[in-house]
Design a protein around this motif. Structure first.
Motif, PDB file in Angstrom:
ATOM      1  N   GLY A 127       0.803  -1.211   0.000  1.00 35.69           N
ATOM      2  CA  GLY A 127       0.000   0.000   0.000  1.00 35.69           C
ATOM      3  C   GLY A 127       0.839   1.265   0.000  1.00 35.69           C
ATOM      4  O   GLY A 127       0.409   2.304  -0.483  1.00 35.69           O
ATOM      5  N   ALA A 128       2.072   1.160   0.530  1.00 33.96           N
ATOM      6  CA  ALA A 128       2.943   2.330   0.612  1.00 33.96           C
ATOM      7  C   ALA A 128       3.826   2.498  -0.619  1.00 33.96           C
ATOM      8  O   ALA A 128       4.068   3.623  -1.067  1.00 33.96           O
ATOM      9  CB  ALA A 128       3.817   2.252   1.861  1.00 33.96           C
ATOM     10  N   VAL A 129       4.316   1.374  -1.179  1.00 33.24           N
ATOM     11  CA  VAL A 129       5.289   1.479  -2.283  1.00 33.24           C
ATOM     12  C   VAL A 129       4.986   0.504  -3.410  1.00 33.24           C
ATOM     13  O   VAL A 129       5.840   0.261  -4.261  1.00 33.24           O
ATOM     14  CB  VAL A 129       6.733   1.247  -1.770  1.00 33.24           C
ATOM     15  N   GLY A 130       3.784  -0.054  -3.450  1.00 32.82           N
ATOM     16  CA  GLY A 130       3.476  -1.089  -4.425  1.00 32.82           C
ATOM     17  C   GLY A 130       3.168  -0.592  -5.828  1.00 32.82           C
ATOM     18  O   GLY A 130       3.082  -1.384  -6.759  1.00 32.82           O
ATOM     19  N   SER A 131       2.994   0.701  -6.001  1.00 31.77           N
ATOM     20  CA  SER A 131       2.692   1.265  -7.317  1.00 31.77           C
ATOM     21  C   SER A 131       3.167   2.702  -7.338  1.00 31.77           C
ATOM     22  O   SER A 131       3.471   3.293  -6.296  1.00 31.77           O
ATOM     23  CB  SER A 131       1.186   1.194  -7.609  1.00 31.77           C
ATOM     24  N   SER A 132       3.218   3.277  -8.540  1.00 25.61           N
ATOM     25  CA  SER A 132       3.648   4.675  -8.638  1.00 25.61           C
ATOM     26  C   SER A 132       2.665   5.607  -7.930  1.00 25.61           C
ATOM     27  O   SER A 132       3.057   6.632  -7.362  1.00 25.61           O
ATOM     28  CB  SER A 132       3.813   5.081 -10.102  1.00 25.61           C
ATOM     29  N   GLU A 133       1.382   5.240  -7.936  1.00 19.59           N
ATOM     30  CA  GLU A 133       0.390   6.050  -7.227  1.00 19.59           C
ATOM     31  C   GLU A 133       0.636   5.992  -5.720  1.00 19.59           C
ATOM     32  O   GLU A 133       0.613   7.015  -5.028  1.00 19.59           O
ATOM     33  CB  GLU A 133      -1.022   5.565  -7.547  1.00 19.59           C
ATOM     34  N   SER A 134       0.885   4.779  -5.203  1.00 17.15           N
ATOM     35  CA  SER A 134       1.145   4.623  -3.771  1.00 17.15           C
ATOM     36  C   SER A 134       2.407   5.379  -3.362  1.00 17.15           C
ATOM     37  O   SER A 134       2.435   6.052  -2.323  1.00 17.15           O
ATOM     38  CB  SER A 134       1.288   3.145  -3.419  1.00 17.15           C
ATOM     39  N   ILE A 135       3.445   5.272  -4.161  1.00 12.98           N
ATOM     40  CA  ILE A 135       4.689   5.982  -3.863  1.00 12.98           C
ATOM     41  C   ILE A 135       4.442   7.489  -3.865  1.00 12.98           C
ATOM     42  O   ILE A 135       4.967   8.226  -3.024  1.00 12.98           O
ATOM     43  CB  ILE A 135       5.780   5.603  -4.874  1.00 12.98           C
ATOM     44  N   GLY A 136       3.612   7.952  -4.811  1.00 14.11           N
ATOM     45  CA  GLY A 136       3.290   9.380  -4.860  1.00 14.11           C
ATOM     46  C   GLY A 136       2.619   9.850  -3.590  1.00 14.11           C
ATOM     47  O   GLY A 136       2.973  10.905  -3.033  1.00 14.11           O
ATOM     48  N   GLN A 189       6.576  14.169 -16.697  1.00 19.86           N
ATOM     49  CA  GLN A 189       6.196  14.060 -18.109  1.00 19.86           C
ATOM     50  C   GLN A 189       7.076  14.938 -18.993  1.00 19.86           C
ATOM     51  O   GLN A 189       7.262  14.645 -20.170  1.00 19.86           O
ATOM     52  CB  GLN A 189       4.724  14.427 -18.292  1.00 19.86           C
ATOM     53  N   TRP A 190       7.635  16.016 -18.418  1.00 24.60           N
ATOM     54  CA  TRP A 190       8.563  16.847 -19.186  1.00 24.60           C
ATOM     55  C   TRP A 190       9.779  16.032 -19.635  1.00 24.60           C
ATOM     56  O   TRP A 190      10.391  16.343 -20.652  1.00 24.60           O
ATOM     57  CB  TRP A 190       9.041  18.033 -18.345  1.00 24.60           C
ATOM     58  N   PHE A 191      10.118  14.987 -18.863  1.00 28.93           N
ATOM     59  CA  PHE A 191      11.273  14.143 -19.190  1.00 28.93           C
ATOM     60  C   PHE A 191      10.852  12.812 -19.806  1.00 28.93           C
ATOM     61  O   PHE A 191      11.655  11.894 -19.909  1.00 28.93           O
ATOM     62  CB  PHE A 191      12.095  13.888 -17.919  1.00 28.93           C
ATOM     63  N   GLY A 192       9.585  12.707 -20.176  1.00 29.12           N
ATOM     64  CA  GLY A 192       9.098  11.492 -20.805  1.00 29.12           C
ATOM     65  C   GLY A 192       8.847  10.344 -19.862  1.00 29.12           C
ATOM     66  O   GLY A 192       8.779   9.185 -20.282  1.00 29.12           O
ATOM     67  N   ILE A 193       8.699  10.622 -18.554  1.00 25.84           N
ATOM     68  CA  ILE A 193       8.448   9.581 -17.552  1.00 25.84           C
ATOM     69  C   ILE A 193       6.975   9.628 -17.166  1.00 25.84           C
ATOM     70  O   ILE A 193       6.474  10.667 -16.717  1.00 25.84           O
ATOM     71  CB  ILE A 193       9.328   9.784 -16.304  1.00 25.84           C
ATOM     72  N   ALA A 194       6.276   8.510 -17.339  1.00 26.06           N
ATOM     73  CA  ALA A 194       4.843   8.444 -17.032  1.00 26.06           C
ATOM     74  C   ALA A 194       4.631   7.783 -15.674  1.00 26.06           C
ATOM     75  O   ALA A 194       5.141   6.684 -15.425  1.00 26.06           O
ATOM     76  CB  ALA A 194       4.102   7.669 -18.118  1.00 26.06           C
ATOM     77  N   VAL A 195       3.922   8.461 -14.793  1.00 20.65           N
ATOM     78  CA  VAL A 195       3.558   7.906 -13.489  1.00 20.65           C
ATOM     79  C   VAL A 195       2.081   8.170 -13.249  1.00 20.65           C
ATOM     80  O   VAL A 195       1.473   9.026 -13.899  1.00 20.65           O
ATOM     81  CB  VAL A 195       4.388   8.533 -12.339  1.00 20.65           C
ATOM     82  N   ALA A 196       1.505   7.419 -12.309  1.00 19.37           N
ATOM     83  CA  ALA A 196       0.092   7.598 -11.985  1.00 19.37           C
ATOM     84  C   ALA A 196      -0.128   8.931 -11.272  1.00 19.37           C
ATOM     85  O   ALA A 196       0.785   9.490 -10.648  1.00 19.37           O
ATOM     86  CB  ALA A 196      -0.393   6.447 -11.108  1.00 19.37           C
ATOM     87  N   ARG A 197      -1.345   9.414 -11.356  1.00 18.36           N
ATOM     88  CA  ARG A 197      -1.685  10.690 -10.723  1.00 18.36           C
ATOM     89  C   ARG A 197      -1.735  10.534  -9.200  1.00 18.36           C
ATOM     90  O   ARG A 197      -2.227   9.529  -8.681  1.00 18.36           O
ATOM     91  CB  ARG A 197      -3.034  11.165 -11.248  1.00 18.36           C
ATOM     92  N   SER A 198      -1.216  11.526  -8.498  1.00 18.39           N
ATOM     93  CA  SER A 198      -1.224  11.540  -7.034  1.00 18.39           C
ATOM     94  C   SER A 198      -1.074  12.988  -6.581  1.00 18.39           C
ATOM     95  O   SER A 198      -0.781  13.877  -7.395  1.00 18.39           O
ATOM     96  CB  SER A 198      -0.076  10.683  -6.480  1.00 18.39           C
TER      97      SER A 198
END
Length: 365
Positions: free
Chosen positions: A50-59, A195-204
């Motif tokens: 729940g804390a680090v399992g996805s880019s959203e959780s990390i965010g 996204q400016w550097f071409g890196i896609a992560v989930a919204r948070s």
């Protein structure tokens, strides 16, 4: 004839002992989870995922950690001066008032490149001004800093309620919040920045305020350990008589320490108001000022330790919410118990593993 135990190495004091305290807290948590009929290992797995399992959780984890860094640094700066500032909650609140007033006054006339820095300065200035009042009362009137700072939390809350309900509420709104800030006054989200550097992560909710928090950590480290003012501040905290003998003005140093502390607490407003809510709202501080006390204690008052402790508490905040959602037997109140045990072992029981570690390193020596 008994001899005094040798002091522990610095890396053990700052790094290993906090980890041992956290491990002891989680062992006790595991026993409690077992008693209520849940699987401790499964609960730990869900907490971590729940804390680090996805880019959203990390965010979300880093978003919470950003606030904890600001309030942890605020407590630490005052603590190094021998002052126990527990008014970070109120200072963050009033910092938010300054931040909101600056944006509401300027966002329709100035570009974001000017509005955002001015709002950050306003949040720091208002937080510092709120901390300066109990600092003056301590330095010139002899009032106890603990009593005055905790009472000013309640005054700040009442002042914010009055301002939001009677002065700053948006026209026609039934909710005590200001009008929305102009889009140009928003701190960019981390998702947009990557996204400016071409890196896609989930919204948070994570935004570039994290960088401000890390820069503040570096600034506190430089100030405390690499400037004469920081040296004088730490000397006052260790031995006020020696600091006075060395020519330090204790009254001015008290004011300096508390104003810096309040300014750092104001950083919470930057993360919450400019980065997430984009308007002035009630209760945005959400207890971060009080948790910052535990973060500063666990981090041993060192900026690096505070960043690491903030990450832990951010993970507990986010992972605990996911854990409560996935396991019905573990309620949100149980998550608060987990956080409380970590605080207990990192604060009141901080020296519990010291004799074991001293014996271990004495054997190795």
């Amino acid at each position: 004839m008994s001899t005094a135990p040798r002091p522990l190495p610095g890396w053990v004091e700052i790094g290993l002992m906090p980890l041992v305290n956290v491990a002891l807290a989680f062992l006790l948590v595991g026993l409690i989870v077992e008693l209520i009929g849940a699987d401790p290992l499964q609960a730990l797995k869900l907490l971590v995922l729940g804390a680090v399992g996805s880019s959203e959780s990390i965010g979300y984890t880093l978003y919470y950690a950003t606030n904890f860094i600001f309030t942890g640094l605020a407590v630490a700066v005052a603590f190094h001066a021998g002052l126990f500032n527990i008014g970070g909650e109120g200072q963050a609140y009033i910092g938010g008032l300054g931040c909101g007033l600056a944006v509401l006054a300027l966002d329709r006339y100035l570009p974001g490149l000017l509005t955002i820095p001015l709002a950050i300065l306003a949040s720091a200035a208002f937080g510092a001004a709120w901390a300066a009042i109990p600092a003056w009362m301590q330095a010139w009137r002899g009032s106890h800093i603990v009593i005055t700072t905790i009472m000013f939390n309640f005054v700040a809350s009442a002042l914010m309620v009055y301002m939001m309900v009677n002065v700053l509420i948006a026209p026609g709104s039934m909710t005590p919040q200001s009008r929305g800030f102009e889009a140009s006054a928003a701190v960019p989200s981390m998702q947009a920045a990557l996204q400016w550097f071409g890196i896609a992560v989930a919204r948070s909710p994570l935004n570039l305020s994290l960088l401000l928090a890390l820069l503040s950590s570096a600034g506190v480290w430089i100030f405390l350990w690499h400037t004469p003012w920081g040296y004088g501040l730490r000397t006052m905290g260790h031995n006020p008589e020696a600091a006075l003998y060395a020519g330090t003005n204790l009254k001015r140093m008290t004011m300096l320490a508390m104003c810096l502390s309040g300014a750092l607490a104001g950083g919470v407003a930057v993360n919450e108001l400019l980065g997430v809510h984009h308007r002035l709202v009630l209760d945005f501080a959400a207890g971060y000022g009080f948790t910052g006390i535990a973060v500063a204690l666990m981090g041993r008052g060192h900026p690096l330790g505070i960043v690491l402790a903030a990450l832990l508490f951010g993970a507990l905040q986010q992972g605990g919410a996911e854990l409560a959602f996935e396991v019905p037997a573990i309620t949100r109140e149980m998550v608060v118990v987990i956080q409380g045990l970590v605080i207990l072992f990192s604060g009141a029981l901080v020296h519990l593993p010291r004799p074991w570690l001293q014996a271990l390193f004495a054997r190795k020596g």
